[in-house]
Motif scaffolding. Sequence first.
Motif, short mmCIF file in Angstrom:
data_model
loop_
_atom_site.label_atom_id
_atom_site.label_comp_id
_atom_site.label_asym_id
_atom_site.label_seq_id
_atom_site.Cartn_x
_atom_site.Cartn_y
_atom_site.Cartn_z
N LEU A 7 0.79 -1.20 0.05
CA LEU A 7 0.05 -0.06 0.00
C LEU A 7 0.86 1.22 0.03
O LEU A 7 0.72 2.27 -0.75
N VAL A 8 1.96 1.38 0.97
CA VAL A 8 2.55 2.28 1.13
C VAL A 8 3.62 2.78 -0.24
O VAL A 8 3.77 3.82 -0.65
N ALA A 9 4.33 1.60 -0.53
CA ALA A 9 5.42 1.71 -1.69
C ALA A 9 5.07 0.51 -2.73
O ALA A 9 6.03 -0.38 -2.77
N GLY A 28 -6.60 12.52 0.48
CA GLY A 28 -7.74 12.12 0.00
C GLY A 28 -7.49 11.10 -1.28
O GLY A 28 -8.43 10.52 -1.55
N ARG A 29 -6.40 11.00 -1.50
CA ARG A 29 -5.74 10.14 -2.65
C ARG A 29 -4.46 9.42 -2.18
O ARG A 29 -3.69 9.93 -1.59
N GLU A 30 -4.26 8.15 -2.53
CA GLU A 30 -3.18 7.44 -2.29
C GLU A 30 -1.90 8.05 -2.65
O GLU A 30 -0.78 7.82 -2.12
N ASP A 31 -1.96 8.25 -4.03
CA ASP A 31 -0.74 8.78 -4.62
C ASP A 31 -0.06 10.23 -3.95
O ASP A 31 0.99 10.40 -3.95
N GLU A 32 -1.18 11.11 -3.49
CA GLU A 32 -0.82 12.45 -3.02
C GLU A 32 -0.21 12.11 -1.54
O GLU A 32 0.56 12.73 -0.95
N LEU A 36 4.65 11.37 2.10
CA LEU A 36 5.45 10.71 2.80
C LEU A 36 6.80 10.44 2.49
O LEU A 36 7.80 10.25 3.03
N PHE A 37 7.11 10.37 1.16
CA PHE A 37 8.54 10.28 0.57
C PHE A 37 8.96 11.50 0.32
O PHE A 37 10.19 11.38 -0.42
N ARG A 38 8.48 12.70 0.61
CA ARG A 38 9.15 14.10 0.24
C ARG A 38 9.80 14.33 1.42
O ARG A 38 9.23 14.75 2.40
N PRO A 39 10.84 14.87 1.43
CA PRO A 39 11.67 15.65 2.60
C PRO A 39 10.77 16.98 3.01
O PRO A 39 10.08 17.41 2.25
N PRO A 54 8.77 11.74 5.96
CA PRO A 54 8.07 11.56 6.96
C PRO A 54 7.82 9.96 7.20
O PRO A 54 7.99 9.66 8.41
N VAL A 55 7.91 9.32 6.23
CA VAL A 55 8.04 7.58 6.35
C VAL A 55 9.30 7.36 7.01
O VAL A 55 9.10 6.43 7.97
N ASP A 56 10.37 8.02 7.00
CA ASP A 56 11.81 7.55 7.44
C ASP A 56 11.53 7.88 8.93
O ASP A 56 12.08 7.12 10.03
#
Length: 142
Positions: free
Chosen positions: A44-46, A94-98, A103-106, A115-117
Amino acid sequence: MLALASVADVLGLPGKAAPISAIGLVRRIEDGLPIVALDRVANLVAPNDSQFKYRLVPRATYERRKGRKVLSAEEGTRLARLARLWSLAVDVWGREDEARDFLFRPHPMLEDRCPVDVVIQNEIGAEFVFDILQGLKYGSAA
């Protein structure tokens, strides 16, 4: 707090007939979440990163866990923390891609860490990320 049903759903835990309680979720984690929950959350996440699950559970440990088919309590806690973050991020964006983009943007409020890290690393860091998301959801600057 985010609905437990949403977190349980992200983890792939059954609960349609009898919704999971807060203590029920804690017990499930303590007893060992099924290893398929790790695969589900990682997908789901990646979804385009087949190695992502090894950031949560090292490859050698994952291979050992496949025999028992359950995660340790510590691994389950880390996974549930990520599932909770994913659920909230999807709710906010509201959307998984957003949600993935967030999560993966500094992020500047996390000293340019993703955020994910921060969430994977430890619980205190995760609370900072949850605060950012809740600020976005409820209207404060983030």
